[in-house]
Design a protein around this motif. Structure first.
Motif, PDB file in Angstrom:
ATOM      1  N   PRO A   1       0.830  -1.201   0.000  1.00  0.00           N
ATOM      2  CA  PRO A   1       0.000   0.000   0.000  1.00  0.00           C
ATOM      3  C   PRO A   1       0.865   1.252   0.000  1.00  0.00           C
ATOM      4  O   PRO A   1       2.002   1.222   0.429  1.00  0.00           O
ATOM      5  CB  PRO A   1      -0.811  -0.103   1.279  1.00  0.00           C
ATOM      6  N   SER A   2       0.299   2.325  -0.429  1.00  0.00           N
ATOM      7  CA  SER A   2       1.033   3.582  -0.458  1.00  0.00           C
ATOM      8  C   SER A   2       0.215   4.686   0.190  1.00  0.00           C
ATOM      9  O   SER A   2      -0.996   4.600   0.316  1.00  0.00           O
ATOM     10  CB  SER A   2       1.388   3.966  -1.896  1.00  0.00           C
ATOM     11  N   MET A   3       0.917   5.719   0.627  1.00  0.00           N
ATOM     12  CA  MET A   3       0.283   6.926   1.147  1.00  0.00           C
ATOM     13  C   MET A   3       0.907   8.058   0.366  1.00  0.00           C
ATOM     14  O   MET A   3       2.102   8.315   0.493  1.00  0.00           O
ATOM     15  CB  MET A   3       0.575   7.099   2.635  1.00  0.00           C
ATOM     16  N   ASN A   4       0.147   8.699  -0.442  1.00  0.00           N
ATOM     17  CA  ASN A   4       0.712   9.700  -1.325  1.00  0.00           C
ATOM     18  C   ASN A   4       0.175  11.090  -1.069  1.00  0.00           C
ATOM     19  O   ASN A   4      -1.023  11.285  -0.933  1.00  0.00           O
ATOM     20  CB  ASN A   4       0.451   9.330  -2.779  1.00  0.00           C
ATOM     21  N   TYR A   5       1.101  12.017  -1.014  1.00  0.00           N
ATOM     22  CA  TYR A   5       0.845  13.437  -1.077  1.00  0.00           C
ATOM     23  C   TYR A   5       0.142  14.029   0.129  1.00  0.00           C
ATOM     24  O   TYR A   5      -0.473  15.071   0.033  1.00  0.00           O
ATOM     25  CB  TYR A   5       0.134  13.776  -2.382  1.00  0.00           C
ATOM     26  N   ALA A   6       0.282  13.396   1.299  1.00  0.00           N
ATOM     27  CA  ALA A   6      -0.148  14.045   2.530  1.00  0.00           C
ATOM     28  C   ALA A   6       0.786  15.224   2.762  1.00  0.00           C
ATOM     29  O   ALA A   6       1.974  15.153   2.486  1.00  0.00           O
ATOM     30  CB  ALA A   6      -0.082  13.070   3.700  1.00  0.00           C
ATOM     31  N   ARG A   7       0.251  16.324   3.260  1.00  0.00           N
ATOM     32  CA  ARG A   7       1.073  17.508   3.509  1.00  0.00           C
ATOM     33  C   ARG A   7       1.701  17.373   4.890  1.00  0.00           C
ATOM     34  O   ARG A   7       1.001  17.182   5.880  1.00  0.00           O
ATOM     35  CB  ARG A   7       0.218  18.759   3.420  1.00  0.00           C
ATOM     36  N   VAL A   8       3.036  17.461   4.949  1.00  0.00           N
ATOM     37  CA  VAL A   8       3.750  17.315   6.215  1.00  0.00           C
ATOM     38  C   VAL A   8       4.803  18.406   6.354  1.00  0.00           C
ATOM     39  O   VAL A   8       5.199  19.038   5.380  1.00  0.00           O
ATOM     40  CB  VAL A   8       4.421  15.925   6.349  1.00  0.00           C
ATOM     41  N   ARG A   9       5.244  18.587   7.595  1.00  0.00           N
ATOM     42  CA  ARG A   9       6.327  19.532   7.899  1.00  0.00           C
ATOM     43  C   ARG A   9       7.368  18.776   8.702  1.00  0.00           C
ATOM     44  O   ARG A   9       7.032  18.038   9.626  1.00  0.00           O
ATOM     45  CB  ARG A   9       5.785  20.708   8.695  1.00  0.00           C
ATOM     46  N   ILE A  10       8.628  18.964   8.349  1.00  0.00           N
ATOM     47  CA  ILE A  10       9.734  18.330   9.046  1.00  0.00           C
ATOM     48  C   ILE A  10      10.741  19.417   9.422  1.00  0.00           C
ATOM     49  O   ILE A  10      10.947  20.369   8.666  1.00  0.00           O
ATOM     50  CB  ILE A  10      10.405  17.232   8.189  1.00  0.00           C
ATOM     51  N   ALA A  11      11.325  19.265  10.602  1.00  0.00           N
ATOM     52  CA  ALA A  11      12.373  20.186  11.046  1.00  0.00           C
ATOM     53  C   ALA A  11      13.563  19.342  11.490  1.00  0.00           C
ATOM     54  O   ALA A  11      13.391  18.319  12.153  1.00  0.00           O
ATOM     55  CB  ALA A  11      11.876  21.060  12.179  1.00  0.00           C
ATOM     56  N   GLY A  12      14.744  19.767  11.099  1.00  0.00           N
ATOM     57  CA  GLY A  12      15.948  19.034  11.461  1.00  0.00           C
ATOM     58  C   GLY A  12      17.174  19.715  10.895  1.00  0.00           C
ATOM     59  O   GLY A  12      17.207  20.941  10.775  1.00  0.00           O
ATOM     60  N   ARG A  13      18.163  18.912  10.515  1.00  0.00           N
ATOM     61  CA  ARG A  13      19.415  19.429   9.947  1.00  0.00           C
ATOM     62  C   ARG A  13      19.653  18.820   8.581  1.00  0.00           C
ATOM     63  O   ARG A  13      19.358  17.647   8.350  1.00  0.00           O
ATOM     64  CB  ARG A  13      20.583  19.095  10.849  1.00  0.00           C
ATOM     65  N   VAL A  14      20.212  19.637   7.682  1.00  0.00           N
ATOM     66  CA  VAL A  14      20.603  19.144   6.361  1.00  0.00           C
ATOM     67  C   VAL A  14      21.732  18.143   6.572  1.00  0.00           C
ATOM     68  O   VAL A  14      22.729  18.449   7.223  1.00  0.00           O
ATOM     69  CB  VAL A  14      21.059  20.302   5.443  1.00  0.00           C
ATOM     70  N   ALA A  15      21.553  16.939   6.046  1.00  0.00           N
ATOM     71  CA  ALA A  15      22.539  15.864   6.200  1.00  0.00           C
ATOM     72  C   ALA A  15      23.269  15.684   4.874  1.00  0.00           C
ATOM     73  O   ALA A  15      22.684  15.241   3.896  1.00  0.00           O
ATOM     74  CB  ALA A  15      21.844  14.567   6.612  1.00  0.00           C
ATOM     75  N   GLY A  16      24.526  16.078   4.834  1.00  0.00           N
ATOM     76  CA  GLY A  16      25.300  15.970   3.596  1.00  0.00           C
ATOM     77  C   GLY A  16      25.096  17.177   2.704  1.00  0.00           C
ATOM     78  O   GLY A  16      24.306  18.072   3.004  1.00  0.00           O
ATOM     79  N   ALA A  17      25.815  17.194   1.617  1.00  0.00           N
ATOM     80  CA  ALA A  17      25.763  18.340   0.699  1.00  0.00           C
ATOM     81  C   ALA A  17      24.535  18.259  -0.212  1.00  0.00           C
ATOM     82  O   ALA A  17      24.309  17.236  -0.850  1.00  0.00           O
ATOM     83  CB  ALA A  17      27.025  18.372  -0.154  1.00  0.00           C
ATOM     84  N   PRO A  18      23.740  19.333  -0.279  1.00  0.00           N
ATOM     85  CA  PRO A  18      22.625  19.366  -1.232  1.00  0.00           C
ATOM     86  C   PRO A  18      23.143  19.303  -2.668  1.00  0.00           C
ATOM     87  O   PRO A  18      24.255  19.752  -2.955  1.00  0.00           O
ATOM     88  CB  PRO A  18      21.969  20.716  -0.958  1.00  0.00           C
ATOM     89  N   ARG A  19      22.340  18.758  -3.558  1.00  0.00           N
ATOM     90  CA  ARG A  19      22.727  18.630  -4.962  1.00  0.00           C
ATOM     91  C   ARG A  19      21.703  19.311  -5.851  1.00  0.00           C
ATOM     92  O   ARG A  19      20.511  19.225  -5.625  1.00  0.00           O
ATOM     93  CB  ARG A  19      22.834  17.164  -5.348  1.00  0.00           C
ATOM     94  N   SER A  20      22.223  19.965  -6.891  1.00  0.00           N
ATOM     95  CA  SER A  20      21.358  20.635  -7.857  1.00  0.00           C
ATOM     96  C   SER A  20      20.824  19.629  -8.852  1.00  0.00           C
ATOM     97  O   SER A  20      21.467  18.622  -9.151  1.00  0.00           O
ATOM     98  CB  SER A  20      22.126  21.715  -8.611  1.00  0.00           C
ATOM     99  N   GLY A  21      19.641  19.948  -9.399  1.00  0.00           N
ATOM    100  CA  GLY A  21      19.057  19.120 -10.449  1.00  0.00           C
ATOM    101  C   GLY A  21      19.769  19.355 -11.766  1.00  0.00           C
ATOM    102  O   GLY A  21      20.773  20.061 -11.842  1.00  0.00           O
TER     103      GLY A  21
END
Length: 93
Positions: A1-21
Motif C-alpha cells: 500500500p502507499s500513502m501519497n501526497y499528505a502535507r507534512v512539515r519536518i524540522a531538522g538538519r541538512v545531512a550531507g551536501a545538497p545537490r542541484s538538479g
C-alpha cells in the motif's frame, strides 16, 4: 500500500551536501530530524544556499510506498526555511 501526497512539515538538519538538479533549478537533499532521515526534492532551490548541518524546516507533500523510502516533494522555495547555521566546531552530518 502507499500513502501519497499528505502535507507534512519536518524540522531538522541538512545531512550531507545538497545537490542541484539537471539545469532545471531543482535541488535535492536529506534532512535528519533526530529520529531518522527523509529525502527532499524541491522544484526550485530556496533563496538561501543550503549547506550540510544547517537547521531547516520544510513543508511539502510526502510520497510513501512499500518498495521505496519516503520522499518529500516541495513545490515552492517559500516552503524551505533555514532556521540556523552550524557553529564552529559543531559536528556536521
Amino acid at each position: 500500500p502507499s500513502m501519497n501526497y499528505a502535507r507534512v512539515r519536518i524540522a531538522g538538519r541538512v545531512a550531507g551536501a545538497p545537490r542541484s538538479g539537471r539545469n532545471d533549478g531543482s535541488i535535492h537533499f536529506t534532512v535528519n530530524d533526530g529520529t531518522g532521515r527523509l529525502r527532499i526534492y524541491a522544484d526550485v532551490a530556496p533563496t538561501e544556499e543550503l549547506t550540510s548541518g544547517d537547521g531547516i524546516a520544510v513543508t511539502g507533500s510526502i510520497k510513501m510506498s512499500a518498495a521505496r523510502d519516503p520522499v518529500l516533494f516541495v513545490h515552492s522555495p517559500s516552503h524551505i526555511t533555514v532556521t540556523g547555521r552550524p557553529t564552529e566546531g559543531e559536528p556536521l552530518e
